[in-house]
Design an enzyme around this catalytic site. Structure first.
Site, PDB file in Angstrom:
ATOM      1  N   SER A   1       0.795  -1.233   0.000  1.00 45.30           N
ATOM      2  CA  SER A   1       0.000   0.000   0.000  1.00 45.30           C
ATOM      3  C   SER A   1       0.833   1.293   0.000  1.00 45.30           C
ATOM      4  CB  SER A   1      -1.036  -0.015   1.130  1.00 45.30           C
ATOM      5  OG  SER A   1      -0.426  -0.306   2.357  1.00 45.30           O
TER       6      SER A   1
ATOM      7  N   ARG B   1      -7.326  -3.859 -20.105  1.00 47.16           N
ATOM      8  CA  ARG B   1      -7.711  -4.942 -19.192  1.00 47.16           C
ATOM      9  C   ARG B   1      -7.191  -4.673 -17.786  1.00 47.16           C
ATOM     10  NH1 ARG B   1      -9.347  -9.722 -21.140  1.00 47.16           N
ATOM     11  NH2 ARG B   1     -10.083  -9.894 -18.992  1.00 47.16           N
TER      12      ARG B   1
ATOM     13  N   GLU C   1      -9.137   8.740 -27.167  1.00 48.52           N
ATOM     14  CA  GLU C   1      -9.713   9.510 -28.271  1.00 48.52           C
ATOM     15  C   GLU C   1     -10.964   8.802 -28.783  1.00 48.52           C
ATOM     16  OE1 GLU C   1      -6.364   8.628 -31.379  1.00 48.52           O
ATOM     17  OE2 GLU C   1      -8.098   9.284 -32.527  1.00 48.52           O
ATOM     18  N   SER C   2     -11.875   9.585 -29.331  1.00 49.43           N
ATOM     19  CA  SER C   2     -13.176   9.039 -29.702  1.00 49.43           C
ATOM     20  C   SER C   2     -13.314   8.905 -31.214  1.00 49.43           C
ATOM     21  CB  SER C   2     -14.275   9.962 -29.174  1.00 49.43           C
ATOM     22  OG  SER C   2     -15.510   9.602 -29.764  1.00 49.43           O
TER      23      SER C   2
ATOM     24  N   ARG D   1     -16.198   8.467 -32.377  1.00 48.39           N
ATOM     25  CA  ARG D   1     -17.521   9.057 -32.622  1.00 48.39           C
ATOM     26  C   ARG D   1     -17.404  10.559 -32.807  1.00 48.39           C
ATOM     27  NH1 ARG D   1     -21.707   8.112 -28.265  1.00 48.39           N
ATOM     28  NH2 ARG D   1     -23.137   8.411 -30.000  1.00 48.39           N
TER      29      ARG D   1
ATOM     30  N   ARG E   1     -16.566   4.059 -38.869  1.00 50.06           N
ATOM     31  CA  ARG E   1     -15.362   3.450 -38.262  1.00 50.06           C
ATOM     32  C   ARG E   1     -15.433   1.930 -38.207  1.00 50.06           C
ATOM     33  NH1 ARG E   1     -15.707   4.590 -31.754  1.00 50.06           N
ATOM     34  NH2 ARG E   1     -17.817   3.854 -31.419  1.00 50.06           N
TER      35      ARG E   1
ATOM     36  N   ALA F   1       2.372   3.643  -8.539  1.00 52.39           N
ATOM     37  CA  ALA F   1       3.542   2.764  -8.719  1.00 52.39           C
ATOM     38  C   ALA F   1       3.189   1.297  -8.491  1.00 52.39           C
ATOM     39  CB  ALA F   1       4.664   3.187  -7.774  1.00 52.39           C
ATOM     40  N   ARG F   2       2.258   1.039  -7.588  1.00 51.94           N
ATOM     41  CA  ARG F   2       1.896  -0.358  -7.333  1.00 51.94           C
ATOM     42  C   ARG F   2       1.175  -0.950  -8.543  1.00 51.94           C
ATOM     43  NH1 ARG F   2      -1.855  -2.634  -2.353  1.00 51.94           N
ATOM     44  NH2 ARG F   2      -0.933  -4.721  -2.295  1.00 51.94           N
TER      45      ARG F   2
ATOM     46  N   ARG G   1       3.358  -7.343 -18.566  1.00 53.00           N
ATOM     47  CA  ARG G   1       3.485  -6.862 -19.946  1.00 53.00           C
ATOM     48  C   ARG G   1       4.930  -6.622 -20.374  1.00 53.00           C
ATOM     49  NH1 ARG G   1      -1.357  -8.433 -21.991  1.00 53.00           N
ATOM     50  NH2 ARG G   1      -3.070  -7.655 -20.717  1.00 53.00           N
TER      51      ARG G   1
HETATM   52  C1  LIG Z   1       0.281 -12.992 -21.504  1.00 50.40           C
HETATM   53  C2  LIG Z   1      -1.143 -12.625 -21.260  1.00 50.40           C
HETATM   54  C3  LIG Z   1      -2.147 -13.326 -21.913  1.00 50.40           C
HETATM   55  C4  LIG Z   1      -3.491 -13.007 -21.707  1.00 50.40           C
HETATM   56  N1  LIG Z   1      -4.449 -13.708 -22.371  1.00 50.40           N
HETATM   57  C5  LIG Z   1      -5.763 -13.407 -22.172  1.00 50.40           C
HETATM   58  C6  LIG Z   1      -6.810 -14.118 -22.857  1.00 50.40           C
HETATM   59  O1  LIG Z   1      -6.560 -15.011 -23.635  1.00 50.40           O
HETATM   60  N2  LIG Z   1      -8.091 -13.750 -22.622  1.00 50.40           N
HETATM   61  C7  LIG Z   1      -8.421 -12.758 -21.730  1.00 50.40           C
HETATM   62  O2  LIG Z   1      -9.598 -12.470 -21.544  1.00 50.40           O
HETATM   63  N3  LIG Z   1      -7.454 -12.071 -21.082  1.00 50.40           N
HETATM   64  C8  LIG Z   1      -6.150 -12.359 -21.280  1.00 50.40           C
HETATM   65  N4  LIG Z   1      -5.179 -11.643 -20.622  1.00 50.40           N
HETATM   66  C9  LIG Z   1      -5.573 -10.548 -19.728  1.00 50.40           C
HETATM   67  C10 LIG Z   1      -5.537 -11.013 -18.258  1.00 50.40           C
HETATM   68  O3  LIG Z   1      -6.483 -12.040 -18.009  1.00 50.40           O
HETATM   69  C11 LIG Z   1      -5.816  -9.823 -17.310  1.00 50.40           C
HETATM   70  O4  LIG Z   1      -7.118  -9.318 -17.579  1.00 50.40           O
HETATM   71  C12 LIG Z   1      -4.826  -8.697 -17.495  1.00 50.40           C
HETATM   72  O5  LIG Z   1      -3.506  -9.186 -17.540  1.00 50.40           O
HETATM   73  C13 LIG Z   1      -4.952  -7.717 -16.334  1.00 50.40           C
HETATM   74  O6  LIG Z   1      -4.487  -8.368 -15.188  1.00 50.40           O
HETATM   75  P1  LIG Z   1      -5.194  -8.199 -13.786  1.00 50.40           P
HETATM   76  O7  LIG Z   1      -6.635  -8.567 -13.835  1.00 50.40           O
HETATM   77  O8  LIG Z   1      -4.334  -8.909 -12.780  1.00 50.40           O
HETATM   78  O9  LIG Z   1      -4.999  -6.612 -13.575  1.00 50.40           O
HETATM   79  P2  LIG Z   1      -5.953  -5.573 -12.892  1.00 50.40           P
HETATM   80  O10 LIG Z   1      -7.280  -5.541 -13.545  1.00 50.40           O
HETATM   81  O11 LIG Z   1      -5.203  -4.274 -12.888  1.00 50.40           O
HETATM   82  O12 LIG Z   1      -6.107  -6.096 -11.434  1.00 50.40           O
HETATM   83  C14 LIG Z   1      -4.998  -6.090 -10.540  1.00 50.40           C
HETATM   84  C15 LIG Z   1      -5.274  -7.069  -9.406  1.00 50.40           C
HETATM   85  O13 LIG Z   1      -6.410  -6.605  -8.666  1.00 50.40           O
HETATM   86  C16 LIG Z   1      -7.195  -7.722  -8.266  1.00 50.40           C
HETATM   87  N5  LIG Z   1      -8.512  -7.620  -8.916  1.00 50.40           N
HETATM   88  C17 LIG Z   1      -8.872  -6.749  -9.908  1.00 50.40           C
HETATM   89  N6  LIG Z   1     -10.162  -6.919 -10.219  1.00 50.40           N
HETATM   90  C18 LIG Z   1     -10.615  -7.917  -9.438  1.00 50.40           C
HETATM   91  C19 LIG Z   1     -11.871  -8.580  -9.309  1.00 50.40           C
HETATM   92  N7  LIG Z   1     -12.916  -8.248 -10.055  1.00 50.40           N
HETATM   93  N8  LIG Z   1     -11.983  -9.551  -8.411  1.00 50.40           N
HETATM   94  C20 LIG Z   1     -10.937  -9.900  -7.627  1.00 50.40           C
HETATM   95  N9  LIG Z   1      -9.711  -9.350  -7.694  1.00 50.40           N
HETATM   96  C21 LIG Z   1      -9.563  -8.370  -8.589  1.00 50.40           C
HETATM   97  C22 LIG Z   1      -6.443  -8.976  -8.712  1.00 50.40           C
HETATM   98  O14 LIG Z   1      -5.592  -9.386  -7.674  1.00 50.40           O
HETATM   99  C23 LIG Z   1      -5.637  -8.464  -9.873  1.00 50.40           C
HETATM  100  O15 LIG Z   1      -4.477  -9.243 -10.153  1.00 50.40           O
HETATM  101  C24 LIG Z   1      -3.834 -11.962 -20.814  1.00 50.40           C
HETATM  102  C25 LIG Z   1      -2.815 -11.265 -20.157  1.00 50.40           C
HETATM  103  C26 LIG Z   1      -1.494 -11.584 -20.365  1.00 50.40           C
HETATM  104  C27 LIG Z   1      -0.427 -10.811 -19.640  1.00 50.40           C
END
Ligand SMILES: Cc1cc2nc3c(=O)[nH]c(=O)nc-3n(C[C@H](O)[C@H](O)[C@H](O)COP(=O)(O)OP(=O)(O)OC[C@H]3O[C@@H](n4cnc5c(N)ncnc54)[C@H](O)[C@@H]3O)c2cc1C
Length: 226
Positions: A49, A72, A82-83, A85, A153, A170-171, A180
């Site tokens: 934190s 994601r 950017e939009s 639309r 589009r 930073a976290r 990534r």
């Molecule tokens: C190499 C690679 C391949 C991938 N392939 C796919 C794929 O095929 N299909 C696909 O859909 N996605 C894919 N992803 C995306 C992946 O599933 C994650 O959505 C993305 O990497 C974001 O990670 P995250 O959810 O940990 O990050 P964040 O959304 O930033 O979340 C960070 C952390 O917060 C916690 N957190 C966030 N939201 C929640 C929640 N709702 N419930 C509980 N804890 C939560 C978790 O601990 C999570 O690790 C891929 C990602 C990578 C790196």
């Protein structure tokens, strides 16, 4: 890929001061107190934190398929894009540079990439250029017929560029970088697409510049976000 650190309010000292509020309160704001050992301890024991009291805002230009992967990342991230639309999209399309690996081998989750043949290379780059040009001229034709931008589009491919602002701490940035980037010393290896690595590598360089002790500790302790 274009990445610009627009602004930041993020130093190693911010992290140490936030951590020290639990032991010495506002005396933790003393600039003479050592920062590096505390940051190493926080990173090693995953006390995450204190790293949240920091802020980075990046401006990114990247193809839509990269932005889609980027968005994601939810926790600790804010976005504005950017939009398509509200503005006419510029004819900027991504075509991989010479030498970008083209063949994937191995299994899902742990693919290895190989260069591919000259024929594959010529086909990929030729097709991408041709389809991008055709799609954009169709987009323009639809706009000239007074079709709404939000409809026109729909003919554009995912290698067209978009631009967005992203703000994180930073976290959350370290979590993003752990997934990534591709590094030999990562405790938990990730296999990100090359193009998002190109964005992440530039973000990591900015992170190292702003928060050198935190970035070094992240790397030393296996690139796991605390
Ligand atoms: C190499 C690679 C391949 C991938 N392939 C796919 C794929 O095929 N299909 C696909 O859909 N996605 C894919 N992803 C995306 C992946 O599933 C994650 O959505 C993305 O990497 C974001 O990670 P995250 O959810 O940990 O990050 P964040 O959304 O930033 O979340 C960070 C952390 O917060 C916690 N957190 C966030 N939201 C929640 C929640 N709702 N419930 C509980 N804890 C939560 C978790 O601990 C999570 O690790 C891929 C990602 C990578 C790196």
């Amino acid at each position: 890929m274009y990445v610009d650190l627009m602004k930041s309010d993020a130093t190693d000292f911010d992290v140490a001061a936030a951590a020290r509020v639990s032991t010495i309160g506002s005396d933790g704001l003393d600039l003479n107190l050592p920062v590096e050992p505390l940051i190493n301890y926080l990173m090693r024991d995953r006390h995450g934190s204190p790293f949240e009291h920091t802020r980075f805002t990046f401006y990114v230009e990247a193809p839509i398929f990269v932005a889609r992967e980027f968005f994601r990342h939810r926790a600790g991230f804010s976005y504005n894009e950017e939009s398509g639309r509200y503005k006419e999209l510029a004819p900027t399309f991504y075509v991989p540079a010479d030498g970008r690996p083209l063949r994937q081998v191995g299994k899902p989750g742990a693919y290895q990439f190989e260069l591919g043949t000259y024929k594959q290379w010529m086909t990929v780059s030729g097709d991408l250029k041709r389809i991008s040009a055709e799609a954009y001229s169709t987009y323009k034709r639809l706009l000239e017929m007074d079709v709404a931008r939000e409809v026109a589009r729909m003919v554009l491919p995912v290698n067209i560029y978009t631009s967005f602002y992203v703000t994180c701490n930073a976290r959350s940035l370290m979590h993003f970088l752990s997934l990534r980037t591709k590094r030999e010393n990562a405790k938990v290896p990730s296999f990100p697409q090359l193009e998002i690595q190109m964005v992440a590598d530039q973000m990591e360089a900015a992170f190292e510049e702003q928060m050198p002790f935190t970035a070094a500790a992240f790397d030393t302790h296996g690139r796991v976000a605390p």
